[in-house]
Design an enzyme around this catalytic site. Structure first.
Site: not given
Length: 326
Positions: A54, A233
């Protein structure tokens, strides 16, 4: 907030948890992460999910800095990381990318511990299966990481039922630490693995689930029914690959119908979607993702909705979503 055992393991996790995919470092800095972790903890959340890949390790850095600032007792929270894709910083890929071999795993966990400033991780996952490494080698490595005290439990993410069973049986045969948890994608439009493929594993191996993407990356909030909103997003450049699925007309039309059921129950579609997962007894925890504290508080409202999902309501939800589900 209720707490559930992680499958057959003794570890108890909050029914809702908080993850960091996409958000940490990309949308959420250390200050905001600290505030969100504190709000989640105050609401009863005790499990916080991360992964080496991530934000190329920066998500773990942000979370580690937040933990340090908060100064919680280490017994009071559970933190995880996941390994497979590696960190690409200099172009070298051999033994550093797309692997679960022993060399990579033993060094990857050390990197996560440094970035998160922790002495151990509670959960570690094999983030994807590796067809080029024998499962036995991976099982021995994960078990040795636990034996060394660098992690307490291990599991898998997006593995097939047959590979999970193979790993479990290898561990059983050699008296090693067994995989206790799988982290699959699970939401109203993505069901097959959790509801069909893994069905035998729950009783046979005691498998627990920490499920991700409860809102289908935001599609189930309804925000994409009129396109890609700024700041979402889907508007992020590194998330451009998901724009087509976020604008799927049939699914967005279904979300519109779900909103009518949600209104009847006094909630919104996001809360309805999270509650739908939470009512599944096989799910140990539903991992939430939030870029703002207001989103987190809104998602926590799903706790009050779970008990409202009667068989009749569930049947209506299935009629809308099941034909579109994978």
């Amino acid at each position: 907030m209720q707490y559930r055992r992680l499958g057959r393991a003794g570890l108890q996790v909050s029914e809702l948890s908080l993850g960091s995919w996409v958000t940490y470092h990309n949308q959420v800095g250390t200050k905001a992460a600290t505030e969100m972790l504190a709000a989640a903890f105050d609401a009863g959340i005790n499990f916080f999910d991360n992964a080496e890949v991530y934000a190329q390790g920066e998500s773990e850095v942000v979370m580690g800095q937040a933990f340090k600032a908060l100064g919680w007792n280490r017994l009071d929270y559970i933190v995880s990381s996941k390994f497979f894709w590696g960190l690409q910083r200099d172009g070298v890929t051999v033994n550093r990318k797309d692997t679960l071999n022993r060399k990579y795993l033993m060094q990857a966990v050390d990197g996560s511990l440094r970035r998160m400033q922790l002495e151990h991780l509670d959960l570690i996952y094999c983030h994807r299966p590796d067809p080029n490494t024998p499962i036995e080698e991976t099982v021995w490595a994960m078990s040795d990481i636990i034996r060394q005290g660098k992690a307490l439990y291990w599991g898998t993410s997006e593995w097939s039922a047959s590979d999970i069973r193979a790993a479990w049986e290898i561990a059983e045969r050699h008296h090693l630490h067994k995989p206790v948890v799988e982290q699959p994608q699970y939401h109203l439009f993505h069901r097959r693995k959790v509801e069909q493929e893994y069905a035998r594993l729950y009783e046979d191996t005691g498998l627990g689930l920490t499920t991700w993407s409860p809102l289908a990356s935001g599609l189930l909030t309804g925000k994409y029914r009129a396109g890609i909103p700024a700041g979402s997003r889907g508007a992020l450049e590194n998330m451009s690959w998901m724009r087509e699925q976020l604008q799927d007309k049939a699914k967005n039309d279904a979300v519109g119908k779900l909103s009518e059921i949600a209104a009847e129950l006094g909630c919104n579609t996001a809360q309805l979607a999270i509650a739908w997962i939470n009512r599944n007894p096989r799910v140990s925890t539903v991992i939430l993702g939030a870029s703002r504290i207001e989103q987190l508080h809104d998602n926590l409202g799903a706790l009050a909705v779970t008990s409202k999902l009667t068989p009749e309501v569930l049947e209506r939800i299935d009629a809308i979503t099941k034909p579109l589900a994978q």
